[in-house]
Each structure stands twice: as C-alpha cells, then as structure tokens.
Design an enzyme around this catalytic site. Sequence first.
Site, PDB file in Angstrom:
ATOM      1  N   HIS A 104      83.332 -17.667  34.637  1.00 20.96           N
ATOM      2  CA  HIS A 104      84.001 -17.201  32.973  1.00 20.96           C
ATOM      3  C   HIS A 104      82.877 -16.220  32.987  1.00 20.96           C
ATOM      4  O   HIS A 104      82.095 -16.144  33.699  1.00 20.96           O
ATOM      5  CB  HIS A 104      83.931 -19.281  32.536  1.00 20.96           C
ATOM      6  CG  HIS A 104      82.055 -19.724  32.532  1.00 20.96           C
ATOM      7  ND1 HIS A 104      82.356 -20.915  32.913  1.00 20.96           N
ATOM      8  CD2 HIS A 104      81.372 -19.191  31.447  1.00 20.96           C
ATOM      9  CE1 HIS A 104      81.182 -21.162  32.719  1.00 20.96           C
ATOM     10  NE2 HIS A 104      80.471 -20.239  31.976  1.00 20.96           N
TER      11      HIS A 104
HETATM   12  C1  T46 Z   1      76.305 -19.952  32.924  1.00 20.97           C
HETATM   13  C2  T46 Z   1      75.869 -20.881  33.855  1.00 20.97           C
HETATM   14  C3  T46 Z   1      75.021 -20.663  34.451  1.00 20.97           C
HETATM   15  C4  T46 Z   1      77.191 -28.580  27.132  1.00 20.97           C
HETATM   16  O1  T46 Z   1      78.098 -30.026  26.055  1.00 20.97           O
HETATM   17  N1  T46 Z   1      76.597 -27.423  26.690  1.00 20.97           N
HETATM   18  C5  T46 Z   1      75.605 -26.570  27.546  1.00 20.97           C
HETATM   19  O2  T46 Z   1      74.780 -26.701  26.650  1.00 20.97           O
HETATM   20  C6  T46 Z   1      76.952 -26.718  28.428  1.00 20.97           C
HETATM   21  C7  T46 Z   1      76.039 -25.240  29.050  1.00 20.97           C
HETATM   22  C8  T46 Z   1      77.800 -27.053  28.739  1.00 20.97           C
HETATM   23  N2  T46 Z   1      78.377 -28.043  28.565  1.00 20.97           N
HETATM   24  C9  T46 Z   1      79.175 -28.993  28.618  1.00 20.97           C
HETATM   25  C10 T46 Z   1      80.626 -28.508  29.046  1.00 20.97           C
HETATM   26  C11 T46 Z   1      81.566 -28.390  30.291  1.00 20.97           C
HETATM   27  O3  T46 Z   1      82.122 -29.804  30.174  1.00 20.97           O
HETATM   28  O4  T46 Z   1      79.252 -28.769  29.872  1.00 20.97           O
HETATM   29  C12 T46 Z   1      79.951 -29.146  31.253  1.00 20.97           C
HETATM   30  C13 T46 Z   1      79.859 -27.631  31.950  1.00 20.97           C
HETATM   31  O5  T46 Z   1      79.811 -26.681  31.600  1.00 20.97           O
HETATM   32  P1  T46 Z   1      80.202 -25.797  32.652  1.00 20.97           P
HETATM   33  O6  T46 Z   1      81.386 -25.076  32.545  1.00 20.97           O
HETATM   34  O7  T46 Z   1      79.532 -23.980  30.731  1.00 20.97           O
HETATM   35  O8  T46 Z   1      79.140 -25.341  33.538  1.00 20.97           O
HETATM   36  P2  T46 Z   1      78.581 -23.855  34.601  1.00 20.97           P
HETATM   37  O9  T46 Z   1      77.304 -24.636  35.107  1.00 20.97           O
HETATM   38  O10 T46 Z   1      79.724 -23.093  34.830  1.00 20.97           O
HETATM   39  O11 T46 Z   1      78.442 -22.951  33.863  1.00 20.97           O
HETATM   40  C14 T46 Z   1      76.732 -22.967  33.026  1.00 20.97           C
HETATM   41  C15 T46 Z   1      76.859 -21.557  31.317  1.00 20.97           C
HETATM   42  O12 T46 Z   1      78.207 -21.966  31.181  1.00 20.97           O
HETATM   43  C16 T46 Z   1      77.620 -20.409  31.963  1.00 20.97           C
HETATM   44  O13 T46 Z   1      77.312 -19.192  30.831  1.00 20.97           O
HETATM   45  O14 T46 Z   1      75.947 -18.705  32.703  1.00 20.97           O
HETATM   46  O15 T46 Z   1      76.241 -22.404  33.490  1.00 20.97           O
END
Ligand code: T46
Length: 133
Positions: free
Chosen positions: A49
Amino acid sequence: MIYEIYDFKVRGDHSGKLVALEKGHDLPFDVKRVYYIWDTDAGVIRGKHAHKKLEQMIVCTSGSCDFILDDGKSRETVHLNNPAQGLYIKHNIWREFTNFSKDCVVMVLASEHYDEADYIRNYDDFLREVDND
Ligand code: T46
C-alpha cells in the site's frame, strides 16, 4: 526521491550502544505514533500500500528485512539491517517489505495517528494519486 537513509548518532562503546531520536535533529517531522512489527515469517510480504499524507521513519532495530519502494516511476529495494540507520519515506510511496530474518524487529515512527482513510491499497489508484500530486 523515493526514500532517504538517515545515519543516526550512536553513543556508547563495548558496554552497549544507544541511539536517541529527537525532533528537529534526527527526525524531519513531529512524531504522533510509534509501532513495531516482529515475529514475521520470512516469506511473508507486508505493506502493499501507499499513504496519501503519512511520513515515516523506519528502523530495523534487530535482524534484517527488505523494503521494496515504488514512486510510480521506479522501484528500489532497500536492505535494512542496522539499528543506527533510519529509512525515511514520504507520502505517495508504494511499499512492500519481506525477507524477514527470524530476529527481525521493525520500529516505525509516524507523522500521523492511524487512519485507514490515508491508505491507498490498490496499485492503479496509487498511480492515479501520484499523477495528481
Ligand atoms: C508501513 C509498514 C512498515 C493499527 O491498528 N494501528 C497502526 O498504527 C497500524 C500501523 C496498523 N494497525 C492495524 C491495521 C491492520 O488491521 O494493524 C493491522 C496491520 O496494519 P498494516 O496493514 O498497516 O501493516 P503493514 O505491516 O502492512 O504496514 C505498516 C504500515 O501501514 C506501513 O505504512 O510502512 O508498516
């Protein structure tokens, strides 16, 4: 510019090392949120994303992983394995990260609170957003 690598000042010696990140010196934005990721299987691909507004400083505090970054024109892979370095990513950068070592811990300092509306999860939507930026 797809990304920047920040080299942090390391204090300490053989008794242990310490990095302090302070607004205005080591971080180009005000931190509103910190989160960290660990216990990820090696072959998993996270991310897939971009963000409309969010800026982040990403530090691999333990182990290693690869970040694949894409600004809509080119793609680069950055290998993170040094807790004294930060990967700085601005908005509108598509990211994927993978190749996690067993001991990998990724700590992220973010410029905004968590907001699902800031995510662009479709690659074609991302390319349109980049064109309009
Ligand atoms: C990036 C990489 C390094 C939350 O509730 N709070 C938060 O602050 C975050 C980041 C996530 N979440 C929840 C949302 C989803 O249900 O945790 C789950 C996984 O989140 P996400 O799909 O965002 O995780 P990653 O590891 O794919 O990506 C994240 C960041 O979004 C992204 O910007 O650079 O970590």
